[in-house]
Design an enzyme around this catalytic site. Structure first.
Site, PDB file in Angstrom:
ATOM      1  N   HIS A 350      10.982-109.151  75.333  1.00 12.57           N
ATOM      2  CA  HIS A 350      10.483-109.220  73.955  1.00 12.57           C
ATOM      3  C   HIS A 350      10.566-110.650  73.414  1.00 12.57           C
ATOM      4  CE1 HIS A 350      10.346-104.863  73.915  1.00 12.57           C
ATOM      5  NE2 HIS A 350       9.824-104.907  72.713  1.00 12.57           N
ATOM      6  N   LYS A 416      16.768 -95.790  72.660  1.00  9.11           N
ATOM      7  CA  LYS A 416      17.830 -94.902  72.186  1.00  9.11           C
ATOM      8  C   LYS A 416      18.394 -95.482  70.895  1.00  9.11           C
ATOM      9  CE  LYS A 416      21.994 -96.910  74.194  1.00  9.11           C
ATOM     10  NZ  LYS A 416      23.210 -96.741  74.959  1.00  9.11           N
TER      11      LYS A 416
END
Length: 498
Positions: A350, A416
């Site tokens: 990212h 998550k």
């Protein structure tokens, strides 16, 4: 006086690290099985079920329970009557054992340790060095506890110094309420009280590795002040309604372990370290007669009902044909089975994508209308397509979310734990969605991956971008296009009802 050979130490620790990568401690399985019986929240029950199924599959397949095979923590109580036959330091012996365990051909474990933490953060490649703690004690035995501590739960470690009159329970409960779901509950709370800052943190870490006995403690009641405190924290934390994976439910913590030590009259140091649903540790002793031997657990330790899990309530989604209408129809708490193309990308990927976008260039993978999975998988062995591939904590990607959604056209993210307000606002603004897979069910998730290949940032190793083809990968809608978050709605619902 006993003489313990270097090779026995190395062999024992290496074997222990392999053992705990695929076997949960039996006491953990017992407490998880009881949690499944006690839980009433459908979302939380599904998450616990997946964790138990994954645990059994990992034991049978002898492959890692979780893709994050952790940082190695070794606690040695060395009898002063022991002589170690070696010209190496204990740290060097332990690192040799870690190297052997993590680079094993038949069950390679993911290397997660980076060197030069303030600079290049280059991966050591073999998960060394380990974190070593040594205490000299009476006797002629070498007592060793080995644990593999995942980053998601380790990142939630907290420390404070209370005033002597303040409540430890109040601080712990308030702190756990603010931890979010990144530590992958249900799990264990290790608490150290007293000593100094370093002593309290060490006690908390050691406490997590004690054998769980909360089921027995609840049945018989407390016999001293420490047990009273354990029970109080246990019931109050479970009353928060956080539930498995933060989805809302009755069971957030399986056990609370506390160690204490004398402290300064003006101080009350308190350390809190949670252990996740991938709790992995074992204890053994060396007496000079050879390496430790570890007996395999019985498969009957796992509750049989988990084998009957069905997916009738899941809705199948084709990731190759995602439309705005399809994504907008999802609501918080919906359970989906993903099929089709799913890309991977964690922190390092990212960061690079955002840097590329800021320079005015396109990222190396076309993510328009696609889905990305926050994961760093274990390397495959044999005929595996990919090794255990459970989700990493999505919160770490929050700072990149707006720019990635705006610059790539990405529509779906899978990870998550909860998202922060900044990320939730970006998700709603771009009519995207965030889904959660179960942390602690990495081997189960990997079986849904039918094809996988690296397509970008190969130099990042496990943080490279993969293109995966998945089939029936179970997830839950955590943030929908309206900006509704299950990690806010679920716990609020169960805290109110229970």
């Amino acid at each position: 006086m006993s003489t313990i050979k270097e090779q026995d130490i190395v062999d024992s620790i290496a074997e222990a690290l392999q053992y705990i990568s695929y076997y949960h401690p039996p006491d953990f399985i017992r407490h998880m099985a009881q949690a499944l019986e006690d839980e009433e929240s459908p979302s939380a029950r599904d998450a616990i079920t997946q964790i138990l199924i994954n645990s059994r599959m990992a034991a049978l397949g002898r492959r890692p329970i979780c893709q994050d095979t952790g940082s190695v923590n070794v606690f040695v109580k060395l009898g002063m009557g022991v002589r170690i036959e070696s010209d190496k330091t204990l740290q060097e012996m332990i690192d040799e054992a870690i190297r052997r365990a993590y680079l094993a051909d038949d069950n390679p474990l993911r290397a997660s340790i980076v060197i030069d933490p303030l600079g290049s953060r280059k991966n050591s490649g073999d998960n060394t060095p380990g974190m070593l703690s040594v205490e000299l004690v009476r006797g002629d035995l070498m007592s060793i506890t080995v644990s593999a501590k995942g980053g998601g739960s380790e990142n939630k470690a907290k420390f404070t110094v209370l005033e002597p009159s303040q409540s430890v329970a109040d601080w712990v409960v308030s702190t756990v309420e603010g931890l979010g779901a990144g530590w992958c509950p249900p799990g264990i709370l290790g608490i150290g009280v007293g000593g100094s800052a370093d002593k309290a943190m060490l006690m908390a870490k050691e406490a997590m590795n004690e054998e769980m006995d909360m089921l027995e403690l609840v049945r018989r009641g407390p016999s001293d002040k420490i047990e009273e405190l354990r029970l109080e924290i246990f019931h109050r934390v479970n009353g928060l309604g956080i539930g498995a994976q933060g989805l809302g439910g009755k069971v957030t913590v399986l056990d609370v372990r506390i160690r204490s030590f004398p402290t300064h009259a003006a101080s009350l140091p308190v350390a809190l370290i949670p252990n996740c649903a991938a709790t992995r540790h074992m204890h053994f002793e060396l007496d000079g007669t050879g390496p430790a031997e570890f007996a395999d657990p019985s498969i009957t330790d796992w509750p049989e009902p988990i084998l009957d899990r069905t997916t009738g309530s899941y809705r199948t989604v084709d990731l190759n044909c995602l439309s705005d209408e399809e994504i907008s129809s999802w609501r918080c708490g919906d359970t989906l089975l993903l099929r089709g193309t799913l890309y991977t990308g964690r922190d390092a990927a990212h960061k690079r994508m955002v840097e590329t976008l800021r320079e005015g260039h396109a990222v190396p993978v076309d993510l328009r209308g696609k889905a990305i999975y926050y994961v760093g998988p274990v390397d495959p062995v044999g005929d595996e397509v990919i090794g255990p591939a459970g989700p990493t904590t999505a919160t770490r990607m929050d700072r990149f979310t707006e720019e990635v959604l705006a610059g790539t056209g990405l529509k779906v993210m899978v990870g998550k734990a909860e998202r922060g307000k900044e990320a939730i606002d970006a998700i709603a603004r771009h009519r995207a969605a965030y889904l959660v897979a179960v942390g602690g069910a990495a081997y189960l998730v990997s079986k849904a991956v039918k094809k996988a290949r690296r397509v970008a940032y190969d130099d990042l190793g496990m943080e490279a971008i993969y293109e995966m083809q998945v089939e029936d990968m179970p997830v839950t809608v955590a943030v929908d296009t309206r900006g509704q978050s299950i990690h806010l709605l679920g716990p609020a619902l169960w805290r109110k009802q229970h």
